[in-house]
Design a protein around this motif. Structure first.
Motif, mmCIF file in Angstrom:
data_model
loop_
_atom_site.group_PDB
_atom_site.id
_atom_site.type_symbol
_atom_site.label_atom_id
_atom_site.label_comp_id
_atom_site.label_asym_id
_atom_site.label_seq_id
_atom_site.Cartn_x
_atom_site.Cartn_y
_atom_site.Cartn_z
ATOM 1 N N VAL A 55 33.892 93.404 1.445
ATOM 2 C CA VAL A 55 33.661 92.387 2.474
ATOM 3 C C VAL A 55 32.158 92.293 2.730
ATOM 4 C CG1 VAL A 55 35.893 92.770 3.598
ATOM 5 C CG2 VAL A 55 33.897 94.000 4.425
ATOM 6 N N ASP A 56 31.754 91.248 3.420
ATOM 7 C CA ASP A 56 30.353 91.088 3.820
ATOM 8 C C ASP A 56 30.120 92.016 5.010
ATOM 9 O OD1 ASP A 56 27.769 90.134 3.996
ATOM 10 O OD2 ASP A 56 28.325 88.341 5.122
ATOM 11 N N ALA A 57 29.629 93.223 4.763
ATOM 12 C CA ALA A 57 29.542 94.260 5.790
ATOM 13 C C ALA A 57 28.107 94.467 6.253
ATOM 14 C CB ALA A 57 30.111 95.569 5.256
ATOM 15 N N SER A 58 27.930 94.460 7.589
ATOM 16 C CA SER A 58 26.610 94.729 8.165
ATOM 17 C C SER A 58 26.787 95.284 9.571
ATOM 18 C CB SER A 58 25.766 93.455 8.206
ATOM 19 O OG SER A 58 26.352 92.511 9.081
ATOM 20 N N ALA A 59 25.713 95.904 10.066
ATOM 21 C CA ALA A 59 25.719 96.465 11.418
ATOM 22 C C ALA A 59 24.319 96.385 11.994
ATOM 23 C CB ALA A 59 26.195 97.909 11.398
ATOM 24 N N ASN A 60 24.225 96.077 13.269
ATOM 25 C CA ASN A 60 22.950 96.119 13.983
ATOM 26 C C ASN A 60 22.917 97.422 14.762
ATOM 27 O OD1 ASN A 60 21.759 93.585 13.275
ATOM 28 N ND2 ASN A 60 23.382 92.628 14.455
ATOM 29 N N ILE A 61 21.983 98.301 14.370
ATOM 30 C CA ILE A 61 21.887 99.630 14.961
ATOM 31 C C ILE A 61 20.432 99.972 15.226
ATOM 32 C CG2 ILE A 61 24.018 100.584 13.984
ATOM 33 C CD1 ILE A 61 22.088 101.779 11.771
ATOM 34 N N LEU A 62 20.172 100.691 16.288
ATOM 35 C CA LEU A 62 18.831 101.191 16.596
ATOM 36 C C LEU A 62 17.773 100.089 16.508
ATOM 37 C CD1 LEU A 62 19.048 104.534 14.558
ATOM 38 C CD2 LEU A 62 19.411 104.235 17.020
ATOM 39 N N GLY A 63 18.173 98.847 16.774
ATOM 40 C CA GLY A 63 17.238 97.731 16.756
ATOM 41 C C GLY A 63 16.987 97.112 15.399
ATOM 42 N N VAL A 64 17.718 97.536 14.367
ATOM 43 C CA VAL A 64 17.554 96.967 13.019
ATOM 44 C C VAL A 64 18.927 96.644 12.436
ATOM 45 C CG1 VAL A 64 15.385 98.174 12.544
ATOM 46 C CG2 VAL A 64 17.547 99.211 11.865
ATOM 47 N N GLU A 65 18.913 95.838 11.369
ATOM 48 C CA GLU A 65 20.161 95.523 10.677
ATOM 49 C C GLU A 65 20.306 96.410 9.452
ATOM 50 O OE1 GLU A 65 22.687 91.679 9.196
ATOM 51 O OE2 GLU A 65 20.533 91.632 8.823
ATOM 52 N N ALA A 66 21.515 96.923 9.245
ATOM 53 C CA ALA A 66 21.870 97.672 8.039
ATOM 54 C C ALA A 66 22.981 96.889 7.361
ATOM 55 C CB ALA A 66 22.347 99.074 8.400
ATOM 56 N N LYS A 67 22.826 96.669 6.054
ATOM 57 C CA LYS A 67 23.767 95.823 5.325
ATOM 58 C C LYS A 67 24.107 96.473 3.986
ATOM 59 C CE LYS A 67 21.993 91.797 4.953
ATOM 60 N NZ LYS A 67 21.500 90.430 4.735
ATOM 61 N N LEU A 68 25.384 96.418 3.633
ATOM 62 C CA LEU A 68 25.820 96.892 2.321
ATOM 63 C C LEU A 68 25.607 95.772 1.315
ATOM 64 C CD1 LEU A 68 27.179 99.023 0.518
ATOM 65 C CD2 LEU A 68 29.377 98.023 1.176
ATOM 66 N N VAL A 69 24.797 96.043 0.289
ATOM 67 C CA VAL A 69 24.502 95.045 -0.739
ATOM 68 C C VAL A 69 25.459 95.218 -1.914
ATOM 69 C CG1 VAL A 69 22.749 94.173 -2.331
ATOM 70 C CG2 VAL A 69 22.092 94.890 -0.025
ATOM 71 N N GLY A 70 25.676 96.457 -2.354
ATOM 72 C CA GLY A 70 26.575 96.714 -3.468
ATOM 73 C C GLY A 70 26.817 98.197 -3.658
ATOM 74 N N ALA A 71 27.878 98.510 -4.390
ATOM 75 C CA ALA A 71 28.200 99.915 -4.662
ATOM 76 C C ALA A 71 28.863 100.020 -6.024
ATOM 77 C CB ALA A 71 29.134 100.458 -3.591
ATOM 78 N N GLU A 72 28.431 101.022 -6.790
ATOM 79 C CA GLU A 72 29.032 101.290 -8.096
ATOM 80 C C GLU A 72 28.994 102.792 -8.340
ATOM 81 O OE1 GLU A 72 28.200 100.196 -12.719
ATOM 82 O OE2 GLU A 72 27.921 98.611 -11.233
ATOM 83 N N ASN A 73 30.169 103.364 -8.583
ATOM 84 C CA ASN A 73 30.306 104.806 -8.762
ATOM 85 C C ASN A 73 29.724 105.529 -7.547
ATOM 86 O OD1 ASN A 73 31.561 104.409 -11.264
ATOM 87 N ND2 ASN A 73 29.569 104.261 -12.266
ATOM 88 N N ASP A 74 28.766 106.457 -7.734
ATOM 89 C CA ASP A 74 28.178 107.179 -6.601
ATOM 90 C C ASP A 74 26.822 106.606 -6.202
ATOM 91 O OD1 ASP A 74 26.695 108.059 -8.752
ATOM 92 O OD2 ASP A 74 26.578 110.136 -8.042
ATOM 93 N N GLN A 75 26.523 105.390 -6.649
ATOM 94 C CA GLN A 75 25.244 104.742 -6.333
ATOM 95 C C GLN A 75 25.493 103.503 -5.466
ATOM 96 O OE1 GLN A 75 22.796 103.079 -9.577
ATOM 97 N NE2 GLN A 75 21.285 104.588 -8.891
ATOM 98 N N VAL A 76 24.726 103.389 -4.395
ATOM 99 C CA VAL A 76 24.915 102.324 -3.417
ATOM 100 C C VAL A 76 23.582 101.646 -3.147
ATOM 101 C CG1 VAL A 76 25.515 101.885 -0.994
ATOM 102 C CG2 VAL A 76 26.852 103.493 -2.324
#
Length: 121
Positions: A55-76
Motif C-alpha cells: 500500500v502507499d504507506a507513510s507516517a508523519n513523526i517527530l515533525g518529518v514524513e517517513a515513507k516506504l518506497v520499496g522493499a525486496e528481500n532484507d533490503q528496504v
C-alpha cells in the motif's frame, strides 16, 4: 513600603489540575503523529514505524514524513525527512535530516523502522 506579593496556597484541587494539564500536554506530544498504511509507536525522541507492504504507506513523526518506497528481500528503501535511504536488517543507523534511521525487521506483510533524533541536532 511595598507589600510582598500575595501567595496562593496549592490546594489538592490545584495540584490535581496542574498534574492533569501536564499529563494532557505530554499525551499531545506523544500522539502528535499521523499515518496512512502504517502504525507508529512514539516517545519524545524516537518512533518505531510499522509500514504495511503493498500500500502507499507513510507516517508523519517527530515533525518529518517517513515513507516506504520499496522493499525486496532484507533490503528496504524509505524516505525520511526528504532523503531516500536504502537499509538492510542489522545495519548501523543511517543519518537523514538530523535523524538516525534503522531497519528493525522485514516480513512479507510489514516493514518496521526506527527513527530517532540524533544527539546534538
Amino acid at each position: 513600603m511595598t507589600n510582598p506579593p500575595a501567595t496562593i496556597p496549592l490546594t489538592p484541587t490545584r495540584r490535581a489540575a496542574g498534574l492533569f494539564a501536564g499529563l494532557a500536554l505530554g499525551l499531545a506530544v506523544l500522539t502528535g503523529c499521523s499515518s496512512q498504511g502504517a502504525s507508529t509507536d512514539c516517545g519524545l525522541d524516537a518512533c518505531t514505524v510499522t509500514f504495511e507492504r503493498g500500500v502507499d504507506a507513510s507516517a508523519n513523526i517527530l515533525g518529518v514524513e517517513a515513507k516506504l518506497v520499496g522493499a525486496e528481500n532484507d533490503q528496504v528503501t524509505v524516505e525520511v525527512a526528504g532523503e531516500q535511504l536504502t537499509l538492510t536488517t542489522g545495519q548501523q543507523a543511517t543519518e537523514a535530516g538530523g535523524f538516525a534511521v534503522t531497519l528493525d525487521s522485514v516480513t512479507d506483510q510489514q516493514v518496521k523502522i526506527r527513527v530517532s533524533r540524533n544527539p546534538g541536532n
